[in-house]
Design a protein around this motif. Structure first.
Motif, PDB file in Angstrom:
ATOM      1  N   UNK A   1       0.810  -1.212   0.000  1.00 25.46           N
ATOM      2  CA  UNK A   1       0.000   0.000   0.000  1.00 25.46           C
ATOM      3  C   UNK A   1       0.850   1.272   0.000  1.00 25.46           C
ATOM      4  N   UNK A   2       2.081   1.185   0.448  1.00 29.83           N
ATOM      5  CA  UNK A   2       2.939   2.371   0.563  1.00 29.83           C
ATOM      6  C   UNK A   2       3.175   3.091  -0.765  1.00 29.83           C
ATOM      7  N   UNK A   3       3.458   2.386  -1.862  1.00 31.46           N
ATOM      8  CA  UNK A   3       3.698   3.120  -3.117  1.00 31.46           C
ATOM      9  C   UNK A   3       2.495   3.946  -3.562  1.00 31.46           C
ATOM     10  N   UNK A   4       1.312   3.397  -3.428  1.00 33.88           N
ATOM     11  CA  UNK A   4       0.132   4.147  -3.864  1.00 33.88           C
ATOM     12  C   UNK A   4      -0.161   5.303  -2.910  1.00 33.88           C
ATOM     13  N   UNK A   5       0.168   5.142  -1.638  1.00 34.13           N
ATOM     14  CA  UNK A   5       0.025   6.260  -0.703  1.00 34.13           C
ATOM     15  C   UNK A   5       1.025   7.365  -1.037  1.00 34.13           C
ATOM     16  N   UNK A   6       2.201   6.976  -1.460  1.00 29.56           N
ATOM     17  CA  UNK A   6       3.212   7.953  -1.861  1.00 29.56           C
ATOM     18  C   UNK A   6       2.773   8.710  -3.116  1.00 29.56           C
ATOM     19  N   UNK A   7       2.187   8.007  -4.055  1.00 31.65           N
ATOM     20  CA  UNK A   7       1.677   8.652  -5.267  1.00 31.65           C
ATOM     21  C   UNK A   7       0.555   9.619  -4.909  1.00 31.65           C
ATOM     22  N   UNK A   8      -0.316   9.213  -4.004  1.00 34.05           N
ATOM     23  CA  UNK A   8      -1.400  10.091  -3.556  1.00 34.05           C
ATOM     24  C   UNK A   8      -0.834  11.356  -2.916  1.00 34.05           C
ATOM     25  N   UNK A   9       0.180  11.200  -2.099  1.00 38.60           N
ATOM     26  CA  UNK A   9       0.816  12.354  -1.466  1.00 38.60           C
ATOM     27  C   UNK A   9       1.418  13.282  -2.521  1.00 38.60           C
ATOM     28  N   UNK A  10       2.002  12.707  -3.556  1.00 37.62           N
ATOM     29  CA  UNK A  10       2.573  13.519  -4.636  1.00 37.62           C
ATOM     30  C   UNK A  10       1.483  14.301  -5.368  1.00 37.62           C
ATOM     31  N   UNK A  11       0.337  13.674  -5.612  1.00 37.80           N
ATOM     32  CA  UNK A  11      -0.795  14.381  -6.221  1.00 37.80           C
ATOM     33  C   UNK A  11      -1.183  15.586  -5.359  1.00 37.80           C
TER      34      UNK A  11
ATOM     35  N   UNK B   1     -13.279  26.419  -5.937  1.00 39.10           N
ATOM     36  CA  UNK B   1     -13.588  25.167  -6.628  1.00 39.10           C
ATOM     37  C   UNK B   1     -12.367  24.252  -6.708  1.00 39.10           C
ATOM     38  N   UNK B   2     -11.192  24.843  -6.784  1.00 40.11           N
ATOM     39  CA  UNK B   2      -9.970  24.038  -6.712  1.00 40.11           C
ATOM     40  C   UNK B   2      -9.875  23.385  -5.337  1.00 40.11           C
ATOM     41  N   UNK B   3     -10.290  24.113  -4.314  1.00 43.32           N
ATOM     42  CA  UNK B   3     -10.292  23.566  -2.957  1.00 43.32           C
ATOM     43  C   UNK B   3     -11.259  22.404  -2.804  1.00 43.32           C
ATOM     44  N   UNK B   4     -12.396  22.482  -3.472  1.00 45.05           N
ATOM     45  CA  UNK B   4     -13.361  21.378  -3.424  1.00 45.05           C
ATOM     46  C   UNK B   4     -12.753  20.132  -4.065  1.00 45.05           C
ATOM     47  N   UNK B   5     -12.125  20.310  -5.220  1.00 43.07           N
ATOM     48  CA  UNK B   5     -11.473  19.177  -5.885  1.00 43.07           C
ATOM     49  C   UNK B   5     -10.320  18.639  -5.041  1.00 43.07           C
ATOM     50  N   UNK B   6      -9.570  19.549  -4.429  1.00 44.66           N
ATOM     51  CA  UNK B   6      -8.457  19.122  -3.578  1.00 44.66           C
ATOM     52  C   UNK B   6      -8.962  18.361  -2.358  1.00 44.66           C
ATOM     53  N   UNK B   7     -10.051  18.817  -1.785  1.00 37.14           N
ATOM     54  CA  UNK B   7     -10.628  18.129  -0.632  1.00 37.14           C
ATOM     55  C   UNK B   7     -11.071  16.714  -1.010  1.00 37.14           C
ATOM     56  N   UNK B   8     -11.671  16.576  -2.186  1.00 38.66           N
ATOM     57  CA  UNK B   8     -12.057  15.238  -2.665  1.00 38.66           C
ATOM     58  C   UNK B   8     -10.815  14.367  -2.839  1.00 38.66           C
ATOM     59  N   UNK B   9      -9.752  14.950  -3.368  1.00 40.24           N
ATOM     60  CA  UNK B   9      -8.497  14.218  -3.539  1.00 40.24           C
ATOM     61  C   UNK B   9      -7.916  13.818  -2.190  1.00 40.24           C
ATOM     62  N   UNK B  10      -7.917  14.730  -1.263  1.00 38.02           N
ATOM     63  CA  UNK B  10      -7.357  14.473   0.062  1.00 38.02           C
ATOM     64  C   UNK B  10      -8.123  13.368   0.795  1.00 38.02           C
ATOM     65  N   UNK B  11      -9.430  13.380   0.664  1.00 38.74           N
ATOM     66  CA  UNK B  11     -10.259  12.390   1.357  1.00 38.74           C
ATOM     67  C   UNK B  11     -10.172  11.001   0.730  1.00 38.74           C
ATOM     68  N   UNK B  12      -9.609  10.902  -0.453  1.00 39.85           N
ATOM     69  CA  UNK B  12      -9.534   9.602  -1.117  1.00 39.85           C
ATOM     70  C   UNK B  12      -8.253   8.841  -0.780  1.00 39.85           C
ATOM     71  N   UNK B  13      -7.503   9.304   0.194  1.00 31.70           N
ATOM     72  CA  UNK B  13      -6.244   8.639   0.567  1.00 31.70           C
ATOM     73  C   UNK B  13      -6.489   7.157   0.843  1.00 31.70           C
ATOM     74  N   UNK B  14      -5.679   6.288   0.245  1.00 27.21           N
ATOM     75  CA  UNK B  14      -5.880   4.852   0.467  1.00 27.21           C
ATOM     76  C   UNK B  14      -5.435   4.438   1.872  1.00 27.21           C
ATOM     77  N   UNK B  15      -6.373   3.981   2.646  1.00 25.24           N
ATOM     78  CA  UNK B  15      -6.125   3.525   4.009  1.00 25.24           C
ATOM     79  C   UNK B  15      -6.344   2.014   4.021  1.00 25.24           C
ATOM     80  N   UNK B  16      -5.560   1.324   4.798  1.00 24.53           N
ATOM     81  CA  UNK B  16      -5.589  -0.140   4.807  1.00 24.53           C
ATOM     82  C   UNK B  16      -6.998  -0.688   5.025  1.00 24.53           C
ATOM     83  N   UNK B  17      -7.715  -0.174   6.007  1.00 23.41           N
ATOM     84  CA  UNK B  17      -9.059  -0.687   6.297  1.00 23.41           C
ATOM     85  C   UNK B  17     -10.019  -0.462   5.130  1.00 23.41           C
ATOM     86  N   UNK B  18      -9.910   0.687   4.489  1.00 22.94           N
ATOM     87  CA  UNK B  18     -10.785   0.984   3.356  1.00 22.94           C
ATOM     88  C   UNK B  18     -10.471   0.073   2.172  1.00 22.94           C
ATOM     89  N   UNK B  19      -9.191  -0.160   1.922  1.00 21.42           N
ATOM     90  CA  UNK B  19      -8.794  -1.035   0.813  1.00 21.42           C
ATOM     91  C   UNK B  19      -9.272  -2.460   1.073  1.00 21.42           C
TER      92      UNK B  19
END
Length: 164
Positions: free
Chosen positions: A19-29, A132-150
């Motif tokens: 899960x770490x690589x995809x979390x790292x990619x999410x952080x980069x986004x 509106x950029x903040x709304x999109x960013x918030x959606x991006x931030x909330x989509x972080x892959x967490x072990x339990x969710x995956x």
């Protein structure tokens, strides 16, 4: 002997850190969006306005926020559709690859909406686009892959859950 042990340790660590690589990619986004927003605000700090009047920017005033919101909707739709294509009988590796693909598509669409609105703010100096950029960013931030969710989304069971 030490060299062999070190090699085995790396294999074990990398096997359990799926899960770490995809979390790292999410952080980069997320960092990319934040950095671009900060640079835009810094460059335009003297000429920023907050206006909702259509006459100021014409079609851009309505089009860019709408595209940002549509990109969020399409991202969620594509993600759910791609996850629905994962069979419970697939191997763990196959499920994970399909999940990563779906996740990256969703994040890319969320990021696209945010970046598009940041560009609109950069061009026009109207900070309404940052909302509106903040709304999109918030959606991006909330989509972080967490072990339990995956685990829940892929319907993983015991031996596979330990591999995440």
């Amino acid at each position: 002997m030490l060299r062999i042990f070190a090699g085995l340790t790396l294999v074990i660590i990398s096997h359990k850190m799926k899960l770490k690589p995809i979390q790292l990619i999410h952080t980069a986004f997320c960092i990319a969006v934040l950095t671009f927003a900060a640079v835009t605000l810094f460059i335009n700090k003297d000429k920023l306005i907050f206006s909702t009047k259509m006459a100021n920017e014409g079609a851009m005033n309505l089009l860019f926020p709408l595209i940002g919101l549509i990109s969020i909707s399409i991202g969620i739709f594509m993600y759910n559709r791609m996850l629905a294509g994962i069979n419970e009988t697939d191997t763990f590796e196959s499920k994970l690859v399909k999940y990563q693909t779906a996740f990256l598509v969703k994040c890319a669409l969320f990021e696209a909406g945010a970046l598009l609105n940041i560009v609109a703010c950069f061009i026009t100096g109207n900070s309404i686009f940052m909302l509106f950029a903040g709304i999109s960013f918030l959606a991006l931030l909330m989509s972080r892959p967490i072990k339990d969710r995956v685990i829940a989304e892929l319907k993983l069971e015991y031996p596979d859950t330990e591999s995440l």
